[in-house]
Design a protein around this motif. Structure first.
Motif, PDB file in Angstrom:
ATOM      1  N   LEU A 113       0.854  -1.194   0.000  1.00 28.78           N
ATOM      2  CA  LEU A 113       0.000   0.000   0.000  1.00 28.78           C
ATOM      3  C   LEU A 113       0.886   1.238   0.000  1.00 28.78           C
ATOM      4  O   LEU A 113       1.814   1.350   0.806  1.00 28.78           O
ATOM      5  N   ILE A 114       0.599   2.141  -0.906  1.00 31.11           N
ATOM      6  CA  ILE A 114       1.311   3.416  -0.957  1.00 31.11           C
ATOM      7  C   ILE A 114       0.336   4.538  -0.616  1.00 31.11           C
ATOM      8  O   ILE A 114      -0.803   4.567  -1.082  1.00 31.11           O
ATOM      9  N   ASN A 115       0.812   5.463   0.235  1.00 31.92           N
ATOM     10  CA  ASN A 115       0.091   6.692   0.551  1.00 31.92           C
ATOM     11  C   ASN A 115       1.124   7.756   0.900  1.00 31.92           C
ATOM     12  O   ASN A 115       2.332   7.521   0.731  1.00 31.92           O
ATOM     13  N   LYS A 116       0.692   8.906   1.375  1.00 32.75           N
ATOM     14  CA  LYS A 116       1.630  10.000   1.615  1.00 32.75           C
ATOM     15  C   LYS A 116       2.610   9.688   2.745  1.00 32.75           C
ATOM     16  O   LYS A 116       3.618  10.375   2.886  1.00 32.75           O
ATOM     17  N   GLU A 117       2.318   8.659   3.546  1.00 34.83           N
ATOM     18  CA  GLU A 117       3.227   8.254   4.624  1.00 34.83           C
ATOM     19  C   GLU A 117       4.237   7.222   4.149  1.00 34.83           C
ATOM     20  O   GLU A 117       5.244   6.986   4.804  1.00 34.83           O
ATOM     21  N   ASN A 118       3.966   6.588   3.036  1.00 33.78           N
ATOM     22  CA  ASN A 118       4.821   5.519   2.521  1.00 33.78           C
ATOM     23  C   ASN A 118       4.735   5.551   1.001  1.00 33.78           C
ATOM     24  O   ASN A 118       3.784   5.020   0.426  1.00 33.78           O
ATOM     25  N   MET A 119       5.710   6.178   0.348  1.00 38.78           N
ATOM     26  CA  MET A 119       5.586   6.479  -1.072  1.00 38.78           C
ATOM     27  C   MET A 119       6.341   5.523  -2.000  1.00 38.78           C
ATOM     28  O   MET A 119       6.432   5.763  -3.199  1.00 38.78           O
ATOM     29  N   GLU A 120       6.857   4.400  -1.462  1.00 38.57           N
ATOM     30  CA  GLU A 120       7.596   3.458  -2.298  1.00 38.57           C
ATOM     31  C   GLU A 120       7.200   2.026  -1.965  1.00 38.57           C
ATOM     32  O   GLU A 120       6.773   1.715  -0.858  1.00 38.57           O
ATOM     33  N   PHE A 121       7.354   1.136  -2.969  1.00 41.87           N
ATOM     34  CA  PHE A 121       7.052  -0.284  -2.807  1.00 41.87           C
ATOM     35  C   PHE A 121       8.027  -1.074  -3.675  1.00 41.87           C
ATOM     36  O   PHE A 121       8.191  -0.771  -4.855  1.00 41.87           O
ATOM     37  N   GLU A 122       8.667  -2.067  -3.086  1.00 43.48           N
ATOM     38  CA  GLU A 122       9.544  -2.976  -3.836  1.00 43.48           C
ATOM     39  C   GLU A 122       8.683  -4.108  -4.379  1.00 43.48           C
ATOM     40  O   GLU A 122       8.051  -4.849  -3.612  1.00 43.48           O
ATOM     41  N   THR A 123       8.639  -4.266  -5.694  1.00 47.67           N
ATOM     42  CA  THR A 123       7.706  -5.217  -6.304  1.00 47.67           C
ATOM     43  C   THR A 123       8.130  -6.668  -6.121  1.00 47.67           C
ATOM     44  O   THR A 123       7.286  -7.563  -6.223  1.00 47.67           O
ATOM     45  N   GLN A 124       9.395  -6.920  -5.866  1.00 48.65           N
ATOM     46  CA  GLN A 124       9.874  -8.296  -5.741  1.00 48.65           C
ATOM     47  C   GLN A 124      10.033  -8.708  -4.296  1.00 48.65           C
ATOM     48  O   GLN A 124      10.373  -7.888  -3.437  1.00 48.65           O
ATOM     49  N   LEU A 125       9.814  -9.998  -4.026  1.00 51.44           N
ATOM     50  CA  LEU A 125      10.002 -10.530  -2.678  1.00 51.44           C
ATOM     51  C   LEU A 125      11.480 -10.637  -2.354  1.00 51.44           C
ATOM     52  O   LEU A 125      12.314 -10.829  -3.226  1.00 51.44           O
TER      53      LEU A 125
END
Length: 234
Positions: free
Chosen positions: A222-234
């Motif tokens: 989940l991305i929102n203004k508190e967490n703006m990045e996500f790694e797509t791979q495990l």
């Protein structure tokens, strides 16, 4: 691969929420009766929900229309993906099967009345994200042979200078389209704080369908203004 949403986007739509499901090593070949049945059921229920109504006036779509205005996009001229899908069904045009990934996304988009994008990550070089367009960004429409420039400041989904979706959730391009050979995909569920419950339920259902019908490694985020990045791979 890193998926991100720029701070400038949250300055325009601070309550935005991006539900994420990444699948690595999935198998998109063949057909699944359960997915076809879910798509047909969702279309029937959605058609009944919007019967004799103007889709654009319904409360589920208002946050998206307001967000478009905040980004300088006229929602009467450029509908978000969810509004376009719902309008199609409301007019009795239905939706035909394409492949497992696309059908799952469409089925849940109809079920939750929420836009869901599916992006082939193997066709990308570098990070993938949402940001205002910059000079040099270009877009390849479906079926086109020549790229078109994108105006600076337009909110886009982009990798490098290749725009994958114009006007936030308006229209995806020809690059990275989902085929039976797609094995590494990122689903993005665009929502807001006001419908976060639907975003999270949709993410759960989508992840469960991916595990059952695509296989591979499945990761949720989940991305929102508190967490703006996500790694797509495990």
């Amino acid at each position: 691969m890193r998926f991100y949403v720029s701070e400038k986007v949250f300055e325009m739509i601070p309550d935005a929420q991006f539900g994420l499901v990444s699948v690595e090593g999935g198998d998109n070949r063949g057909e699944e009766k359960e997915i076809a049945d879910l798509l047909n059921k969702s279309i029937e229920e959605c058609s009944e929900h919007f019967k004799d109504k103007k889709v654009k006036n319904e409360p589920e779509l208002q946050p998206y229309r307001e967000a478009f205005r905040a980004m300088g996009i006229n929602p009467n001229r450029y509908m978000c993906a969810a509004e376009a899908l719902m309008t199609r069904v409301a007019k009795g045009q239905g939706m035909h099967s394409i492949n497992k990934i696309v059908d799952m996304g469409n089925a849940l988009s109809y079920k939750y009345i929420i836009p869901i994008g599916a992006h082939d990550l193997d066709s990308m070089i570098g990070d993938f994200g949402v940001r205002p367009a910059v000079e040099g960004d270009t877009f390849l429409p479906f079926g086109a042979e020549e790229r078109e420039p994108v105006p600076e400041g337009e909110v886009v989904y982009v990798t490098g200078n290749h725009v994958r979706t114009r006007r936030w959730t308006w229209r995806q391009g020809d690059e990275g389209k989902i085929t039976e050979e797609t094995g590494h995909v990122l689903f993005i569920i665009d929502g807001f704080e006001s419908n976060l419950d639907s975003v999270m339920k949709c993410r759960r259902d989508l992840a469960d369908l991916c595990r059952k019908h695509l296989g591979g490694k499945v990761k949720e985020g989940l991305i929102n203004k508190e967490n703006m990045e996500f790694e797509t791979q495990l």
